[in-house]
Design an enzyme around this catalytic site. Structure first.
Site, PDB file in Angstrom:
ATOM      1  N   TYR A 164       0.808  -1.238  -0.122  1.00  0.00           N
ATOM      2  CA  TYR A 164      -0.191   0.247  -0.104  1.00  0.00           C
ATOM      3  C   TYR A 164       0.775   1.246   0.084  1.00  0.00           C
ATOM      4  O   TYR A 164       0.217   2.417  -0.335  1.00  0.00           O
ATOM      5  CB  TYR A 164      -0.934   0.094   1.243  1.00  0.00           C
ATOM      6  CG  TYR A 164      -2.073  -1.106   1.269  1.00  0.00           C
ATOM      7  CD1 TYR A 164      -2.169  -1.840   0.181  1.00  0.00           C
ATOM      8  CD2 TYR A 164      -2.680  -1.280   2.001  1.00  0.00           C
ATOM      9  CE1 TYR A 164      -3.229  -2.893   0.264  1.00  0.00           C
ATOM     10  CE2 TYR A 164      -3.572  -2.085   2.433  1.00  0.00           C
ATOM     11  CZ  TYR A 164      -4.071  -3.075   1.514  1.00  0.00           C
ATOM     12  OH  TYR A 164      -4.882  -4.064   1.521  1.00  0.00           O
TER      13      TYR A 164
ATOM     14  N   HIS B 217      -0.016 -11.758   1.542  1.00  0.00           N
ATOM     15  CA  HIS B 217      -0.785 -10.678   0.848  1.00  0.00           C
ATOM     16  C   HIS B 217      -1.573 -11.683  -0.360  1.00  0.00           C
ATOM     17  O   HIS B 217      -2.701 -11.472  -0.509  1.00  0.00           O
ATOM     18  CB  HIS B 217      -0.414  -9.605   0.399  1.00  0.00           C
ATOM     19  CG  HIS B 217      -1.188  -8.327   0.032  1.00  0.00           C
ATOM     20  ND1 HIS B 217      -0.624  -7.026  -0.061  1.00  0.00           N
ATOM     21  CD2 HIS B 217      -2.452  -8.394  -0.230  1.00  0.00           C
ATOM     22  CE1 HIS B 217      -1.809  -6.328  -0.170  1.00  0.00           C
ATOM     23  NE2 HIS B 217      -2.773  -7.149  -0.240  1.00  0.00           N
TER      24      HIS B 217
END
Length: 272
Positions: free
Chosen positions: A47, A105
């Site tokens: 992110y 992830h």
């Protein structure tokens, strides 16, 4: 705030997603979320905002023990040494000595799940992560991780909303006592404009987005991490707890299409 207990941690059922909350505006959004009552923050190395999340935590005055912080290792950092380096970087940016939950992830082709979970297990033994989990894992990958390897998976974070059926994954996770964490819980804003949800919302005097969110929160073992950058939206999501859906509402939601996946990058696994 209701919580789910998994692998020794208590995770608030409603958290603040931080994808695309970057820079000064991102930090302000996380500070706002903490100020209005969120105690579950979800970020990831990909992110590019762990520094802002860490600064917001530091500025909030909220005690560390009162926070649940999740971050994630990217799919090209799944070799043991790379995992350790990624966690070092994440903790430094977050200004924390541990995270509550550390997730793979995305799965990667050819990944060595045994080595991955062994590495994560050692990080847990060292107290640098309190629990480990996965994101975007399919049913076969979950079975390999939990049934074959015996990994102490604390959650599977996947796309889940009123337009996407996750009953097979959810059923398996429930059988193992593992929660599902729903990202994109309002289908990237699409739920807000849905006429079926709007009709339900009008009956209850709430918004369509709150209906979509409460539909998830009402489900056993399901957490949700909606993203909102403004205090008004953050408070509205918290207020979804006050919505009471009835059987007619749930039947109407069941009639919505359930085959719409909005997050499907080129490196995603084969979902079916």
């Amino acid at each position: 705030m209701q919580t789910v207990t998994t692998q020794g941690i208590a995770m608030p059922k409603l958290g603040l997603g931080t994808f695309k909350l970057t820079g000064d505006a991102g930090q302000a959004a996380v500070e706002s979320g903490l100020a209005v009552g969120y105690r579950h923050l979800d970020t990831a190395e990909m992110y590019g905002n762990e520094e802002q999340v860490g600064a917001a935590i530091a500025a909030s005055g909220v005690a560390r023990d009162d926070l649940h912080v999740t971050t994630k290792v990217w799919h090209d950092h799944l070799a043991p040494d790379a995992i350790r380096r990624a966690l070092d970087d994440s903790l430094r940016k977050l200004r924390l000595d541990h995270v509550d939950l550390y997730l793979v992830h995305w799965p990667a082709p050819g990944m060595d799940l045994g080595a991955i979970f062994e590495t994560l297990g050692r990080l847990k033994e060292q107290g640098r992560i309190r629990a480990l989990g996965v994101a975007n894992f399919t049913l076969p990958l979950l079975r390999k991780s939990i049934d074959e390897i015996g990994a102490p998976v604390a959650c599977n974070q996947v796309e889940y909303h009123v337009y996407l059926d996750q009953s097979a994954v959810l059923g398996y996770l429930r059988s193992k006592g593992v929660p599902l964490v729903a990202y994109c819980p309002m289908a990237q804003g699409r739920a807000a404009d849905d006429p079926v949800l709007a009709k339900i919302a009008a009956r209850h005097g709430v918004s369509a987005g709150q209906v979509a969110l409460k539909w998830l929160l009402d489900q056993d073992g399901v957490c949700a991490i909606p993203k909102s950058s403004r205090a008004a939206g953050q408070c509205a999501n918290l207020d979804a707890w006050s919505v009471t859906l009835d059987d007619a509402d749930r039947e109407a939601i069941a009639g919505l299409p359930k085959d719409r996946r909005f997050v499907n990058p080129a490196f995603a696994p084969a979902w079916d």
